[in-house]
Design a protein around this motif. Structure first.
Motif, PDB file in Angstrom:
ATOM      1  N   ILE A 185       0.934  -1.168  -0.016  1.00  0.00           N
ATOM      2  CA  ILE A 185      -0.133   0.031   0.186  1.00  0.00           C
ATOM      3  C   ILE A 185       0.819   1.160  -0.109  1.00  0.00           C
ATOM      4  CG2 ILE A 185      -1.857   1.321   1.265  1.00  0.00           C
ATOM      5  CD1 ILE A 185      -2.665  -1.407   0.082  1.00  0.00           C
ATOM      6  N   GLU A 213       2.714   1.534  -3.492  1.00  0.00           N
ATOM      7  CA  GLU A 213       1.871   1.109  -4.854  1.00  0.00           C
ATOM      8  C   GLU A 213       2.109   2.124  -5.844  1.00  0.00           C
ATOM      9  OE1 GLU A 213      -2.658  -0.260  -5.967  1.00  0.00           O
ATOM     10  OE2 GLU A 213      -2.031   0.877  -4.085  1.00  0.00           O
ATOM     11  N   ASP A 214       2.174   3.591  -5.555  1.00  0.00           N
ATOM     12  CA  ASP A 214       1.837   4.504  -6.719  1.00  0.00           C
ATOM     13  C   ASP A 214       3.747   5.085  -6.751  1.00  0.00           C
ATOM     14  OD1 ASP A 214      -0.821   4.496  -6.892  1.00  0.00           O
ATOM     15  OD2 ASP A 214      -0.823   5.817  -5.212  1.00  0.00           O
ATOM     16  N   SER A 241       4.892  -0.845 -10.409  1.00  0.00           N
ATOM     17  CA  SER A 241       4.726  -0.390  -9.160  1.00  0.00           C
ATOM     18  C   SER A 241       5.797  -0.845  -8.419  1.00  0.00           C
ATOM     19  CB  SER A 241       3.369  -0.784  -8.648  1.00  0.00           C
ATOM     20  OG  SER A 241       3.012  -0.566  -7.305  1.00  0.00           O
ATOM     21  N   LYS A 243       4.133  -3.418  -5.685  1.00  0.00           N
ATOM     22  CA  LYS A 243       3.857  -4.713  -6.190  1.00  0.00           C
ATOM     23  C   LYS A 243       4.859  -5.530  -6.479  1.00  0.00           C
ATOM     24  CE  LYS A 243      -0.553  -3.357  -8.192  1.00  0.00           C
ATOM     25  NZ  LYS A 243      -1.449  -3.337  -9.476  1.00  0.00           N
ATOM     26  N   TYR A 289      -3.487  -8.906  -3.233  1.00  0.00           N
ATOM     27  CA  TYR A 289      -4.482  -8.333  -4.243  1.00  0.00           C
ATOM     28  C   TYR A 289      -5.821  -7.996  -3.637  1.00  0.00           C
ATOM     29  CZ  TYR A 289      -1.281  -8.433  -8.085  1.00  0.00           C
ATOM     30  OH  TYR A 289      -0.023  -8.475  -8.832  1.00  0.00           O
ATOM     31  N   ASP A 297      -5.955  -3.953  -1.173  1.00  0.00           N
ATOM     32  CA  ASP A 297      -6.280  -2.646  -1.640  1.00  0.00           C
ATOM     33  C   ASP A 297      -7.938  -2.440  -1.727  1.00  0.00           C
ATOM     34  OD1 ASP A 297      -5.412  -0.257  -3.014  1.00  0.00           O
ATOM     35  OD2 ASP A 297      -6.748  -1.054  -4.365  1.00  0.00           O
ATOM     36  N   TYR A 298      -8.330  -3.645  -1.979  1.00  0.00           N
ATOM     37  CA  TYR A 298      -9.800  -3.419  -2.173  1.00  0.00           C
ATOM     38  C   TYR A 298     -10.626  -3.396  -0.891  1.00  0.00           C
ATOM     39  CZ  TYR A 298     -14.542  -4.936  -2.776  1.00  0.00           C
ATOM     40  OH  TYR A 298     -16.147  -5.223  -2.688  1.00  0.00           O
ATOM     41  N   ASN A 321     -10.171   0.056   0.352  1.00  0.00           N
ATOM     42  CA  ASN A 321     -10.578   1.242  -0.242  1.00  0.00           C
ATOM     43  C   ASN A 321     -12.262   1.326  -0.242  1.00  0.00           C
ATOM     44  OD1 ASN A 321      -8.429   3.247  -1.249  1.00  0.00           O
ATOM     45  ND2 ASN A 321      -8.025   1.222  -2.096  1.00  0.00           N
ATOM     46  N   ARG A 366      -9.512   4.371   7.012  1.00  0.00           N
ATOM     47  CA  ARG A 366      -8.979   4.413   5.916  1.00  0.00           C
ATOM     48  C   ARG A 366      -7.926   5.706   5.864  1.00  0.00           C
ATOM     49  NH1 ARG A 366     -12.690   3.436   2.681  1.00  0.00           N
ATOM     50  NH2 ARG A 366     -13.214   5.663   2.093  1.00  0.00           N
ATOM     51  N   ASN A 384      -3.856   5.680   6.114  1.00  0.00           N
ATOM     52  CA  ASN A 384      -3.152   6.247   5.182  1.00  0.00           C
ATOM     53  C   ASN A 384      -1.993   7.437   5.816  1.00  0.00           C
ATOM     54  OD1 ASN A 384      -4.192   5.157   2.979  1.00  0.00           O
ATOM     55  ND2 ASN A 384      -5.745   6.736   2.678  1.00  0.00           N
TER      56      ASN A 384
END
Length: 489
Positions: free
Chosen positions: A205, A208-209, A218, A221, A314, A317-318, A321, A329, A333
């Motif tokens: 997390i 990731e970006d 990423s 990942k 995987y 992330d779901y 969010n 959340r 963060n």
């Protein structure tokens, strides 16, 4: 008649007074901290029942009385009525779900006139007793599927009720019993799997970006998939004693990943994650093939570990969010550094860090903290009370408090290890696990190292429910330990 007269002195002599002294000292320091956190300039009514410091004296006094009552009961009482106590607390937890009184968005409180009780705090010792009772039955083994399912169900049922009360932080405390399971023979691979899941979540997390070099890959990942491969290879090395296979698996994964990483960087940029997914799938297939060929069941467990790691990563992330509440959340963060939000979710932690940092080495002195006196830190006399210790007592006082908790936990481990029966040992390690989780998470929360989940610091945070709950938890164990001498004699 003579035996009844002699029984009480034997209990008093058998008590572990070192633990009781640590309990009293922690209560004293806790009251001082509540005074410092709730005090306002010009207030001369510190002991008034209208103030939090005055009410905390009441909670401390009643806690000591409860501790005395617990010690006067026969130690066999807790073994005999473990399931009944557990069932009663489950009923209270279930009833609280439909409680019309909502306090700060939580329905975890029972309001009885001026008295407010939180059953989740008392369910900890009830769950510990039920676990100790079931795990001490004849023929029990945590490696048996039926026993393992019932054991985990004893924990999951109160957790589910507490989550339905919108008290997620208190529910997470019950995961601390995993430490006790590890002492009682749970494979180390289970504990390692839990640690690996945390690593996957944080790294995946958080990064990731973030892109890997100048490739459209990423970093989060990329690192997680590489860790899945290396962790699986390491487990083959440790649990299957297949050194050659483990080294080959790790070597091929690293070599192929490095080759395509260089290709993506210097030839044609592309997402290396796709290559890693293929490599991981091949590695998983190799694990299954090895298991079928050698009939070594450890390969199947490692196969499931790799599959589960992929599924967890995987889905994380779901869940973050789409499943977690918005405030939860945001807290995650902020903790991971994805958001700053110093005026919102990060405000508590930011102000707490300022308060602790301003205390310096020796602190500002009792009732002289500025951050706490001006009420900059929300919940500073409950969940964030450790910031008051840091501001008023400084680094030395904070270190002293942590050393007291360390001494208590080490003493409880010693007491648990000397129990003649499994019931006492399991309950003792359950107590150790709960205290360790509370101290670690609460202090880490105040320092910005762990998520803000809203759990109290034992014997320090203001309130009767938490103080009574910890007293029940501790003194039941002290009574069980005191009864061991009568068994041996």
């Amino acid at each position: 008649m003579v035996q009844q007269i002699d029984k009480r002195p034997s209990v008093i002599r058998s008590l572990d007074w070192v633990t009781i002294c640590l309990y009293i000292v922690l209560l004293a320091f806790g009251w001082i901290s509540v005074c410092g956190a709730s005090y306002t300039y010009g207030d001369t009514e510190i002991l008034s029942l209208g103030t939090r410091s005055g009410m905390q004296v009441v909670w401390i006094g009643t806690s000591i009385c409860l501790g005395f009552v617990i010690l006067m009961l026969d130690d066999r009482f807790y073994d005999t009525f473990s399931y009944i106590i557990y069932a009663v607390l489950l009923l209270l937890l279930f009833a609280t779900i439909f409680n019309p009184h909502s306090i700060k968005g939580s329905r975890s409180w029972l309001v009885l006139g001026p008295l407010r009780l939180q059953p989740a705090e008392f369910a900890k010792f009830a769950t510990a007793l039920a676990l100790a009772k079931f795990m001490s039955t004849y023929g029990y083994s945590i490696h048996k599927l039926r026993d393992a399912i019932i054991t985990f169900a004893i924990i999951l049922v109160p957790m589910m009720f507490i989550v339905l009360q919108r008290e997620t932080g208190s529910a997470l405390v019950y995961l601390s019993f995993m430490l006790m399971f590890y002492r009682e023979g749970m494979p180390g691979s289970v504990l390692f799997t839990g640690v690996a899941a945390v690593v996957y979540f944080v790294v995946g997390i958080r990064y990731e970006d973030v892109m890997l070099w100048s490739t459209p890959t990423s970093l989060g990942k990329f690192v997680v998939l590489l860790l899945v491969q290396l962790f699986s290879a390491g487990m083959v090395y440790v649990y299957c004693n297949n050194k050659k296979g483990a080294l080959s698996m790790a070597g091929y994964c690293l070599a192929i990943t490095l080759l395509f990483m260089l290709f993506s960087e210097f030839v044609i940029p592309f997402d290396i994650v796709w290559v890693q997914l293929v490599v991981t799938a091949v590695a998983i297939g190799w694990l299954l093939w090895q298991g079928l060929g050698s009939r070594i069941r450890e390969y199947y467990f490692i196969f499931l570990f790799a599959i589960g790691s992929m599924a967890f990563f995987y889905s994380a992330d779901y869940v973050l969010n789409n499943v977690l509440e918005p405030h939860q959340r945001v807290r995650i963060n902020v903790l991971l550094g994805l958001d700053e939000d110093l005026a919102g979710a990060g405000y508590n932690v930011h102000q707490s860090e300022i308060a602790i940092g301003s205390g310096g080495l020796e602190g500002k002195g009792f009732l002289n903290g500025t951050q706490t006196k001006l009420k900059f830190v929300p919940e500073q006399d409950t969940d964030f009370i450790f910031c008051t210790v840091g501001e008023e007592e400084g680094f030395l006082g904070s270190a002293g408090v942590l050393l007291l908790f360390l001494a208590l936990i080490l003493r409880l481990i010693y007491l648990a290890e000397r129990q003649p029966f499994r019931f006492g040992r399991v309950y003792g390690y359950s107590v150790v696990s709960v205290f360790l989780f509370h101290v670690f998470i609460n202090v880490g929360m105040v320092l910005g190292l762990t998520p803000v989940i809203g759990i109290p610091l034992p014997f320090f945070s203001y309130g009767g429910s938490s103080l009574w709950g910890f007293t029940f938890l501790l003194f039941i164990f002290l009574r069980i330990d005191a009864g061991r001498k009568a068994v041996r004699s």
